[in-house]
Design a protein around this motif. Sequence first.
Motif, short mmCIF file in Angstrom:
data_model
loop_
_atom_site.label_atom_id
_atom_site.label_comp_id
_atom_site.label_asym_id
_atom_site.label_seq_id
_atom_site.Cartn_x
_atom_site.Cartn_y
_atom_site.Cartn_z
N LYS A 195 0.85 -1.20 0.00
CA LYS A 195 0.00 0.00 0.00
C LYS A 195 0.88 1.25 0.00
O LYS A 195 0.85 2.06 0.93
CB LYS A 195 -0.91 0.01 1.23
N LYS A 197 0.73 4.07 -1.53
CA LYS A 197 0.09 5.38 -1.68
C LYS A 197 -0.85 5.71 -0.53
O LYS A 197 -1.42 6.80 -0.48
CB LYS A 197 -0.69 5.41 -3.00
N ASP A 198 -1.03 4.77 0.43
CA ASP A 198 -1.92 5.03 1.57
C ASP A 198 -1.26 5.97 2.55
O ASP A 198 -0.03 6.01 2.69
CB ASP A 198 -2.30 3.72 2.26
N THR A 199 -2.08 6.72 3.28
CA THR A 199 -1.57 7.61 4.33
C THR A 199 -1.40 6.83 5.61
O THR A 199 -1.86 5.69 5.75
CB THR A 199 -2.55 8.77 4.55
N VAL A 200 -0.74 7.45 6.58
CA VAL A 200 -0.53 6.82 7.89
C VAL A 200 -1.86 6.53 8.55
O VAL A 200 -2.07 5.47 9.16
CB VAL A 200 0.35 7.71 8.78
N MET A 201 -2.80 7.46 8.46
CA MET A 201 -4.10 7.26 9.09
C MET A 201 -4.84 6.09 8.48
O MET A 201 -5.59 5.39 9.17
CB MET A 201 -4.93 8.53 8.97
N GLU A 202 -4.65 5.88 7.20
CA GLU A 202 -5.34 4.76 6.54
C GLU A 202 -4.78 3.40 6.98
O GLU A 202 -5.50 2.40 6.96
CB GLU A 202 -5.22 4.90 5.01
N GLN A 203 -3.51 3.37 7.40
CA GLN A 203 -2.87 2.11 7.81
C GLN A 203 -2.47 2.19 9.29
O GLN A 203 -1.46 1.64 9.70
CB GLN A 203 -1.65 1.84 6.94
#
Length: 389
Positions: A195, A197-203
Amino acid sequence: MREQKNRIIKNSHQFPLHIQKNKNGANIGVMPPEKNASFQTNLIVFDDNGRILNQSMLGERNFTLLRNTTLDVSKLNKIVDLPLASNELSAHFRSLLIKVPKNNQNVLYAGHYVLILQNIDADLLAINSFIESLIITLVIFWILAIAISYFLSKSSMKPIIKSWLRQRDFSSNAAHELRTPLTVIQNQMEYLLTKPKDTVMEQIQPISTSLDEIQHLKILTNRLLMLARSDSNIIQVNLQNTQLETWFKQVISPYSEIVNSQNKYFDTQINVDGSGMLDQDLIRQLLVILLDNAMKYTPAEGKISVQISRIKDSLDIKVADNGIGISDEDKVHIFDRFYRTDKSRNSKTGGNGLGLSIAKWIVDEHKGKISVVDNKPEGTVFNVTISLK
């Protein structure tokens, strides 16, 4: 035998016993034999042609055995062993052949050869019995020596074998404990790579899981390092004069907020007067281990209590919870390294089975005792008693 030879040549006699009498002439006993007293022997008298001259004096039984004796002038004045045998008898003798001068007053001996014979069968039997006894004794002592050596070597090897087994188990368990958090961290990091391109909040979930495992790994490595140092006697107990009540309140007070944040009740009773000698770092770690266990296994709305009191020169610490408790079977092993009362429960709470073994080592270093009992109606109580001297 040489003494007997002298008596024959000198034609002197000595009675084997002397009766001792008192002043009135009454017998009072038998005097002991003299040092050079004669012994019972057989004498064979030969003429120059080797014929036996005293056959009638030997007796029929003795003559049957002794008649095979021949005159051997080459053995004159030599003590030699002489085995004799007949159809009825066999015996061993020690012999001495002498030549009696012609001017000897005893006409039987004068100018003839006299063979002095001493029977040594009894001596040989005694020697053989002694040799047999000696061999049996040596064999018994040899067996005992081997048995004792085996027992002593086995006893001396027990600590070494125990230490080796403990080291082997320690390495195996440590490797297993380290593998688990490392595997989790690796899996989470590999997932995050998928992942990009995901942000920290998303993961946030895999990141939080990885951080938890890193914290678990840090605690585990610190505890493994402490146990390894304790086994090597590297850690030295640093006893310090401590104002007990002030110090314990300072150590325990942060846990009040932690326990309350978990929706649990925290009760402390600290009643310790004066000062005492203890290692502040180790006792702090002891309290952290006991309180950490209590918080892990106490359900919501549960109660954790800490009681610290002083009885003369001893410090009593009680940490109790009203969780699910520990079975009697598990109480026996609760302080063993890597022992877990419930594998699934410990995997959830992050326990690694090292905390209580470290706690016991700390208590032992303070010359104290630690035990675990049931907290009626449910739960567990850890009792610690250490010396303040």
